[in-house]
Design an enzyme around this catalytic site. Structure first.
Site, PDB file in Angstrom:
ATOM      1  N   HIS A   1       0.838  -1.208   0.000  1.00  0.00           N
ATOM      2  CA  HIS A   1       0.000   0.000   0.000  1.00  0.00           C
ATOM      3  C   HIS A   1       0.874   1.260   0.000  1.00  0.00           C
ATOM      4  CE1 HIS A   1      -2.956  -2.715   2.374  1.00  0.00           C
ATOM      5  NE2 HIS A   1      -3.537  -2.509   1.210  1.00  0.00           N
TER       6      HIS A   1
ATOM      7  N   LYS B   1     -18.275  -6.781   7.659  1.00  0.00           N
ATOM      8  CA  LYS B   1     -16.934  -7.375   7.607  1.00  0.00           C
ATOM      9  C   LYS B   1     -16.145  -6.924   8.819  1.00  0.00           C
ATOM     10  CE  LYS B   1     -13.415  -7.207   4.224  1.00  0.00           C
ATOM     11  NZ  LYS B   1     -12.926  -6.591   2.999  1.00  0.00           N
TER      12      LYS B   1
ATOM     13  N   ARG C   1      -1.969  -6.534  -8.382  1.00  0.00           N
ATOM     14  CA  ARG C   1      -0.919  -7.520  -8.132  1.00  0.00           C
ATOM     15  C   ARG C   1      -0.968  -8.658  -9.144  1.00  0.00           C
ATOM     16  NH1 ARG C   1      -2.881  -7.706  -2.031  1.00  0.00           N
ATOM     17  NH2 ARG C   1      -4.720  -7.206  -3.244  1.00  0.00           N
TER      18      ARG C   1
ATOM     19  N   SER D   1      -2.672  -7.982   3.017  1.00  0.00           N
ATOM     20  CA  SER D   1      -2.930  -7.784   4.450  1.00  0.00           C
ATOM     21  C   SER D   1      -3.299  -9.094   5.126  1.00  0.00           C
ATOM     22  CB  SER D   1      -4.054  -6.767   4.639  1.00  0.00           C
ATOM     23  OG  SER D   1      -3.679  -5.523   4.117  1.00  0.00           O
TER      24      SER D   1
HETATM   25  P1  ADP Z   1      -5.855  -6.178   0.574  1.00  0.00           P
HETATM   26  O1  ADP Z   1      -6.310  -6.521  -0.817  1.00  0.00           O
HETATM   27  O2  ADP Z   1      -4.418  -6.519   0.846  1.00  0.00           O
HETATM   28  O3  ADP Z   1      -6.776  -6.596   1.684  1.00  0.00           O
HETATM   29  P2  ADP Z   1      -6.958  -3.529   0.623  1.00  0.00           P
HETATM   30  O4  ADP Z   1      -8.360  -3.963   0.546  1.00  0.00           O
HETATM   31  O5  ADP Z   1      -6.603  -2.672   1.777  1.00  0.00           O
HETATM   32  O6  ADP Z   1      -5.835  -4.646   0.633  1.00  0.00           O
HETATM   33  O7  ADP Z   1      -6.560  -2.895  -0.773  1.00  0.00           O
HETATM   34  C1  ADP Z   1      -6.486  -1.555  -1.096  1.00  0.00           C
HETATM   35  C2  ADP Z   1      -5.783  -1.421  -2.440  1.00  0.00           C
HETATM   36  O8  ADP Z   1      -4.411  -1.703  -2.282  1.00  0.00           O
HETATM   37  C3  ADP Z   1      -6.274  -2.379  -3.518  1.00  0.00           C
HETATM   38  O9  ADP Z   1      -6.286  -1.699  -4.752  1.00  0.00           O
HETATM   39  C4  ADP Z   1      -5.241  -3.447  -3.558  1.00  0.00           C
HETATM   40  O10 ADP Z   1      -5.131  -4.053  -4.827  1.00  0.00           O
HETATM   41  C5  ADP Z   1      -4.003  -2.628  -3.255  1.00  0.00           C
HETATM   42  N1  ADP Z   1      -2.938  -3.455  -2.718  1.00  0.00           N
HETATM   43  C6  ADP Z   1      -2.968  -4.228  -1.622  1.00  0.00           C
HETATM   44  N2  ADP Z   1      -1.784  -4.854  -1.453  1.00  0.00           N
HETATM   45  C7  ADP Z   1      -0.982  -4.473  -2.470  1.00  0.00           C
HETATM   46  C8  ADP Z   1       0.364  -4.793  -2.892  1.00  0.00           C
HETATM   47  N3  ADP Z   1       1.103  -5.649  -2.209  1.00  0.00           N
HETATM   48  N4  ADP Z   1       0.836  -4.205  -4.001  1.00  0.00           N
HETATM   49  C9  ADP Z   1       0.071  -3.354  -4.705  1.00  0.00           C
HETATM   50  N5  ADP Z   1      -1.202  -3.018  -4.393  1.00  0.00           N
HETATM   51  C10 ADP Z   1      -1.723  -3.569  -3.294  1.00  0.00           C
END
Ligand code: ADP
Length: 158
Positions: A18, A42, A91, A129
Protein backbone atom coordinates in the site's frame (compact mmCIF):
# COMPACT_ATOMS: atom_id res chain seq x y z
CA UNK A 1 -8.69 22.37 -10.41
CA UNK A 2 -6.92 20.39 -7.71
CA UNK A 3 -6.26 16.79 -8.72
CA UNK A 4 -7.46 14.69 -5.83
CA UNK A 5 -7.17 10.90 -5.74
CA UNK A 6 -8.89 8.61 -3.31
CA UNK A 7 -7.13 5.39 -2.28
CA UNK A 8 -9.85 3.24 -0.73
CA UNK A 9 -9.24 -0.04 1.07
CA UNK A 10 -9.43 -1.84 4.35
CA UNK A 11 -5.73 -1.44 5.23
CA UNK A 12 -6.06 -4.19 7.83
CA UNK A 13 -3.18 -3.47 8.30
CA UNK A 14 -1.33 -1.14 5.91
CA UNK A 15 1.51 -3.02 4.17
CA UNK A 16 4.59 -1.97 2.24
CA UNK A 17 2.54 -2.71 -0.89
CA UNK A 18 0.00 0.00 0.00
CA UNK A 19 2.74 2.41 1.03
CA UNK A 20 4.54 1.93 -2.28
CA UNK A 21 1.38 2.60 -4.34
CA UNK A 22 0.71 5.90 -2.54
CA UNK A 23 4.31 7.10 -2.81
CA UNK A 24 4.53 6.23 -6.50
CA UNK A 25 1.26 8.02 -7.18
CA UNK A 26 2.24 11.24 -5.39
CA UNK A 27 3.80 12.94 -8.44
CA UNK A 28 0.53 12.54 -10.34
CA UNK A 29 -1.85 14.20 -7.89
CA UNK A 30 -2.09 17.31 -5.72
CA UNK A 31 -3.61 15.33 -2.92
CA UNK A 32 -4.09 11.64 -2.10
CA UNK A 33 -6.75 10.70 0.42
CA UNK A 34 -6.27 7.26 1.92
CA UNK A 35 -9.81 6.22 2.83
CA UNK A 36 -10.36 3.31 5.20
CA UNK A 37 -13.68 1.70 4.38
CA UNK A 38 -15.80 0.72 7.34
CA UNK A 39 -18.06 -2.21 6.65
CA UNK A 40 -20.45 -3.47 9.33
CA UNK A 41 -20.70 -6.84 7.58
CA UNK A 42 -16.93 -7.38 7.61
CA UNK A 43 -15.21 -7.46 10.95
CA UNK A 44 -11.67 -6.15 10.80
CA UNK A 45 -8.71 -7.71 12.59
CA UNK A 46 -7.15 -4.45 13.73
CA UNK A 47 -9.29 -1.72 15.29
CA UNK A 48 -10.14 1.23 13.06
CA UNK A 49 -8.39 3.84 15.20
CA UNK A 50 -5.23 1.77 15.18
CA UNK A 51 -5.29 1.38 11.38
CA UNK A 52 -5.89 5.13 11.04
CA UNK A 53 -3.02 5.93 13.41
CA UNK A 54 -0.58 3.66 11.58
CA UNK A 55 -1.36 5.16 8.17
CA UNK A 56 -1.07 8.69 9.55
CA UNK A 57 2.33 7.76 10.96
CA UNK A 58 3.54 6.29 7.66
CA UNK A 59 2.70 9.49 5.77
CA UNK A 60 3.40 12.06 8.49
CA UNK A 61 6.10 13.68 6.32
CA UNK A 62 3.78 13.94 3.32
CA UNK A 63 1.36 16.86 3.79
CA UNK A 64 -0.34 15.98 0.51
CA UNK A 65 -1.55 12.67 1.98
CA UNK A 66 -4.68 12.68 4.14
CA UNK A 67 -6.19 9.73 5.95
CA UNK A 68 -9.90 9.35 6.64
CA UNK A 69 -12.47 6.66 7.34
CA UNK A 70 -15.73 6.25 5.49
CA UNK A 71 -18.89 4.22 5.20
CA UNK A 72 -20.97 3.74 2.10
CA UNK A 73 -20.19 3.94 -1.59
CA UNK A 74 -16.76 5.03 -2.73
CA UNK A 75 -18.32 7.12 -5.52
CA UNK A 76 -20.41 9.06 -2.97
CA UNK A 77 -17.22 9.86 -1.09
CA UNK A 78 -15.54 10.91 -4.34
CA UNK A 79 -18.40 13.34 -5.01
CA UNK A 80 -18.28 14.71 -1.48
CA UNK A 81 -14.52 15.27 -1.57
CA UNK A 82 -14.36 16.31 -5.20
CA UNK A 83 -11.93 13.45 -5.85
CA UNK A 84 -12.12 12.52 -9.51
CA UNK A 85 -9.53 9.73 -9.37
CA UNK A 86 -9.65 6.41 -7.57
CA UNK A 87 -6.27 4.83 -6.99
CA UNK A 88 -5.91 1.04 -6.95
CA UNK A 89 -3.06 -1.44 -7.03
CA UNK A 90 -2.85 -4.49 -9.27
CA UNK A 91 -0.92 -7.52 -8.13
CA UNK A 92 -2.31 -10.39 -10.16
CA UNK A 93 -4.79 -11.18 -12.90
CA UNK A 94 -7.27 -12.00 -10.13
CA UNK A 95 -6.88 -8.41 -8.86
CA UNK A 96 -7.48 -7.22 -12.40
CA UNK A 97 -10.76 -9.12 -12.81
CA UNK A 98 -12.00 -7.90 -9.45
CA UNK A 99 -10.90 -4.31 -10.04
CA UNK A 100 -12.25 -4.18 -13.55
CA UNK A 101 -15.83 -4.78 -12.48
CA UNK A 102 -15.61 -2.37 -9.55
CA UNK A 103 -13.97 0.27 -11.75
CA UNK A 104 -16.57 -0.12 -14.48
CA UNK A 105 -19.45 0.02 -12.00
CA UNK A 106 -17.98 3.11 -10.35
CA UNK A 107 -17.65 4.75 -13.77
CA UNK A 108 -21.29 3.95 -14.48
CA UNK A 109 -22.38 5.50 -11.18
CA UNK A 110 -20.08 8.52 -11.45
CA UNK A 111 -19.03 9.09 -15.09
CA UNK A 112 -16.52 11.81 -14.19
CA UNK A 113 -14.44 9.49 -12.07
CA UNK A 114 -11.38 7.64 -13.42
CA UNK A 115 -9.78 4.64 -11.75
CA UNK A 116 -6.01 4.77 -11.99
CA UNK A 117 -4.17 1.47 -11.62
CA UNK A 118 -0.61 0.96 -10.49
CA UNK A 119 1.09 -2.35 -11.14
CA UNK A 120 2.69 -3.60 -7.98
CA UNK A 121 6.47 -3.72 -7.92
CA UNK A 122 7.63 -7.35 -8.20
CA UNK A 123 8.79 -7.62 -4.57
CA UNK A 124 5.27 -6.83 -3.33
CA UNK A 125 3.28 -9.05 -5.67
CA UNK A 126 2.78 -11.78 -3.08
CA UNK A 127 2.05 -9.36 -0.26
CA UNK A 128 -1.42 -8.77 1.12
CA UNK A 129 -2.93 -7.78 4.45
CA UNK A 130 -4.35 -11.27 4.94
CA UNK A 131 -0.87 -12.80 5.06
CA UNK A 132 0.30 -10.15 7.50
CA UNK A 133 -2.69 -10.89 9.77
CA UNK A 134 -1.90 -14.59 9.60
CA UNK A 135 1.72 -13.97 10.61
CA UNK A 136 0.61 -11.84 13.57
CA UNK A 137 -2.04 -14.34 14.62
CA UNK A 138 0.62 -17.04 14.72
CA UNK A 139 3.23 -15.02 16.55
CA UNK A 140 5.56 -14.48 13.56
CA UNK A 141 7.56 -11.41 12.58
CA UNK A 142 5.65 -9.32 10.05
CA UNK A 143 8.03 -6.36 10.13
CA UNK A 144 9.53 -6.98 6.64
CA UNK A 145 6.04 -6.56 5.17
CA UNK A 146 4.76 -3.49 6.94
CA UNK A 147 6.07 0.06 6.64
CA UNK A 148 9.07 1.02 8.72
CA UNK A 149 8.25 2.52 12.09
CA UNK A 150 4.99 0.62 12.47
CA UNK A 151 5.00 -1.72 15.42
CA UNK A 152 2.22 -4.25 15.12
CA UNK A 153 3.32 -5.89 18.34
CA UNK A 154 2.00 -2.75 20.05
CA UNK A 155 -1.44 -3.88 18.90
CA UNK A 156 -3.39 -4.06 22.11
CA UNK A 157 -5.97 -6.54 20.89
CA UNK A 158 -8.93 -4.31 21.76
P1 ADP B 1 -5.86 -6.18 0.57
O1 ADP B 1 -6.31 -6.52 -0.82
O2 ADP B 1 -4.42 -6.52 0.85
O3 ADP B 1 -6.78 -6.60 1.68
P2 ADP B 1 -6.96 -3.53 0.62
O4 ADP B 1 -8.36 -3.96 0.55
O5 ADP B 1 -6.60 -2.67 1.78
O6 ADP B 1 -5.84 -4.65 0.63
O7 ADP B 1 -6.56 -2.90 -0.77
C1 ADP B 1 -6.49 -1.56 -1.10
C2 ADP B 1 -5.78 -1.42 -2.44
O8 ADP B 1 -4.41 -1.70 -2.28
C3 ADP B 1 -6.27 -2.38 -3.52
O9 ADP B 1 -6.29 -1.70 -4.75
C4 ADP B 1 -5.24 -3.45 -3.56
O10 ADP B 1 -5.13 -4.05 -4.83
C5 ADP B 1 -4.00 -2.63 -3.26
N1 ADP B 1 -2.94 -3.46 -2.72
C6 ADP B 1 -2.97 -4.23 -1.62
N2 ADP B 1 -1.78 -4.85 -1.45
C7 ADP B 1 -0.98 -4.47 -2.47
C8 ADP B 1 0.36 -4.79 -2.89
N3 ADP B 1 1.10 -5.65 -2.21
N4 ADP B 1 0.84 -4.20 -4.00
C9 ADP B 1 0.07 -3.35 -4.70
N5 ADP B 1 -1.20 -3.02 -4.39
C10 ADP B 1 -1.72 -3.57 -3.29
Amino acid sequence: MEKIALFPGSFDPITRGHESIVKRALPLFDKIIVAIGVNDQKKSFFPLQQRLGWINKVFRDFPEVEVITYEGLTVDLCKKLNAMYILRGLRTSADFEFERSIGQMNKKMLPGVETVFFLTTPEYTALNSYIVRDIIRNGGDASPFIPEGIDLSAFNGQ
